[in-house]
Design an enzyme around this catalytic site. Structure first.
Site, PDB file in Angstrom:
ATOM      1  N   ASP A  12       0.804  -1.100   0.623  1.00  0.00           N
ATOM      2  CA  ASP A  12       0.110   0.758  -0.148  1.00  0.00           C
ATOM      3  C   ASP A  12       0.744   1.415  -0.093  1.00  0.00           C
ATOM      4  O   ASP A  12       0.533   2.333   0.564  1.00  0.00           O
ATOM      5  CB  ASP A  12      -0.887   0.056   1.120  1.00  0.00           C
ATOM      6  CG  ASP A  12      -1.774  -1.062   1.436  1.00  0.00           C
ATOM      7  OD1 ASP A  12      -1.955  -2.011  -0.037  1.00  0.00           O
ATOM      8  OD2 ASP A  12      -3.250  -1.212   2.291  1.00  0.00           O
ATOM      9  N   HIS A  90     -10.954   6.394   1.291  1.00  0.00           N
ATOM     10  CA  HIS A  90      -9.610   6.501   1.185  1.00  0.00           C
ATOM     11  C   HIS A  90      -9.344   5.745   0.064  1.00  0.00           C
ATOM     12  O   HIS A  90      -9.791   4.767   0.200  1.00  0.00           O
ATOM     13  CB  HIS A  90      -8.464   6.348   2.410  1.00  0.00           C
ATOM     14  CG  HIS A  90      -8.883   4.825   2.930  1.00  0.00           C
ATOM     15  ND1 HIS A  90      -9.895   4.617   3.968  1.00  0.00           N
ATOM     16  CD2 HIS A  90      -8.070   3.981   2.752  1.00  0.00           C
ATOM     17  CE1 HIS A  90     -10.063   3.394   3.826  1.00  0.00           C
ATOM     18  NE2 HIS A  90      -8.495   2.820   3.165  1.00  0.00           N
ATOM     19  N   LYS A 115      -7.151  -4.398  -3.497  1.00  0.00           N
ATOM     20  CA  LYS A 115      -7.393  -5.092  -2.267  1.00  0.00           C
ATOM     21  C   LYS A 115      -8.349  -4.783  -1.504  1.00  0.00           C
ATOM     22  O   LYS A 115      -8.262  -3.086  -1.323  1.00  0.00           O
ATOM     23  CB  LYS A 115      -6.568  -6.490  -1.195  1.00  0.00           C
ATOM     24  CG  LYS A 115      -5.862  -5.165  -0.175  1.00  0.00           C
ATOM     25  CD  LYS A 115      -5.182  -5.833   0.445  1.00  0.00           C
ATOM     26  CE  LYS A 115      -3.882  -4.298   0.809  1.00  0.00           C
ATOM     27  NZ  LYS A 115      -4.757  -3.543   2.022  1.00  0.00           N
ATOM     28  N   CYS A 160      -1.701  -2.875   7.498  1.00  0.00           N
ATOM     29  CA  CYS A 160      -1.349  -3.625   6.296  1.00  0.00           C
ATOM     30  C   CYS A 160      -0.632  -4.581   6.085  1.00  0.00           C
ATOM     31  O   CYS A 160      -0.366  -5.852   5.871  1.00  0.00           O
ATOM     32  CB  CYS A 160      -2.169  -3.231   4.885  1.00  0.00           C
ATOM     33  SG  CYS A 160      -3.750  -2.704   4.770  1.00  0.00           S
TER      34      CYS A 160
HETATM   35  C1  VGL Z   1      -4.780   0.458   6.017  1.00  0.00           C
HETATM   36  C2  VGL Z   1      -6.373   1.423   7.384  1.00  0.00           C
HETATM   37  C3  VGL Z   1      -7.515   1.094   6.202  1.00  0.00           C
HETATM   38  C4  VGL Z   1      -3.234  -0.459   5.481  1.00  0.00           C
HETATM   39  C5  VGL Z   1      -5.617   0.643   4.354  1.00  0.00           C
HETATM   40  O1  VGL Z   1      -2.991   0.246   4.386  1.00  0.00           O
HETATM   41  O2  VGL Z   1      -2.293  -0.304   6.179  1.00  0.00           O
HETATM   42  N1  VGL Z   1      -4.561   1.735   6.995  1.00  0.00           N
HETATM   43  N2  VGL Z   1      -6.657   0.990   4.623  1.00  0.00           N
HETATM   44 ZN    ZN Z   2      -8.429   0.735   3.645  1.00  0.00          ZN
END
Ligand code: VGL
Ligand code: ZN
Length: 217
Positions: A12, A90, A115, A160
């Site tokens: 991410d 987000h 995902k 994540c």
């Molecule tokens: C994530 C919160 C919500 C991450 C993704 O990439 O850690 N955290 N969505």
């Molecule tokens: Zn997320």
């Protein structure tokens, strides 16, 4: 470490998790330089690099805005997930916030796993969604390729990265965190430290990106 049997997994590294983004993580963009160095080292040796991309539809179940009367940071039970954290909107599909950081080296990336794209189900882990049983398919790809070791870096250490690394280890892969190439949310307070100690207790190893590059054959 044999680069052919090792995967570099970038978690991410997206604009919304970097400074200026919707869910900005402190110094989130600091992961880019060490990950690029690792990626280049993998590419030079014929190794594989995969990346995950948080990829939510509008009105996603993980957004506080999708639940009337709920606030960001609240933890709720949804139809499919007990203990879902509610976030600011987000990484909405097709928006600039969902794009990878513009300085992230993508040429060596041969697999992108998107995902959290189903409206009713969030996914932190690169391997299983938050119902903890729906696979993303990444496990099959790795097993098909004979990958034995996975090096993980990216955002966020306590979400994540944590869930990906714990699943990775449980699935039987040697699992290593590139310690200088991760950054965390830190919500609730102490969550980064807790995630790191749980990962260490599970047998996940931590090495700096330079150490990892030195060990790569
Ligand atoms: C994530 C919160 C919500 C991450 C993704 O990439 O850690 N955290 N969505
Ligand atoms: Zn997320």
């Amino acid at each position: 470490m044999d680069s052919i049997k090792t995967l570099l997994l970038l978690i991410d590294v997206q604009n919304d998790f970097c400074p200026g983004g919707a869910l900005a993580v402190n110094n989130g963009d600091a992961v880019v330089a060490p990950l690029n160095a690792l990626s280049r080292a993998f590419a030079e040796r014929g190794g594989r690099v995969a990346a995950t991309q948080d990829w939510h539809c509008t009105g996603h179940v993980s957004f506080a805005s999708s639940h009337s009367g709920c606030k960001v940071g609240e933890i709720i039970d949804t139809a499919l997930v007990k203990g879902q954290v509610l976030w600011t909107d987000h990484c909405v599909q097709g928006t600039g916030g969902a794009e990878f950081h513009s300085a992230l080296e993508l040429s060596p990336v041969s697999m992108i796993v998107r995902k959290g794209f189903r409206k009713e189900l969030d996914s932190y882990s690169a391997f299983f969604e938050n119902d903890r049983k729906t696979p993303t398919g990444l496990e099959g790809w790795l097993k098909c390729l004979g990958i034995e070791t996975v090096i993980i870096g990216g955002i966020a250490t306590d979400y994540c990265v944590f869930f990906s690394a714990m699943d990775c280890k449980k699935l039987g892969f040697n699992t290593i965190i590139a310690s200088d190439a991760v950054r965390g949310v830190g919500f609730p307070e102490g969550s980064i430290e807790k995630a790191i100690s749980e990962m260490k207790a599970a047998g996940i190893e931590f090495y700096s990106s330079n150490d990892l590059i030195d060990r790569l054959k």
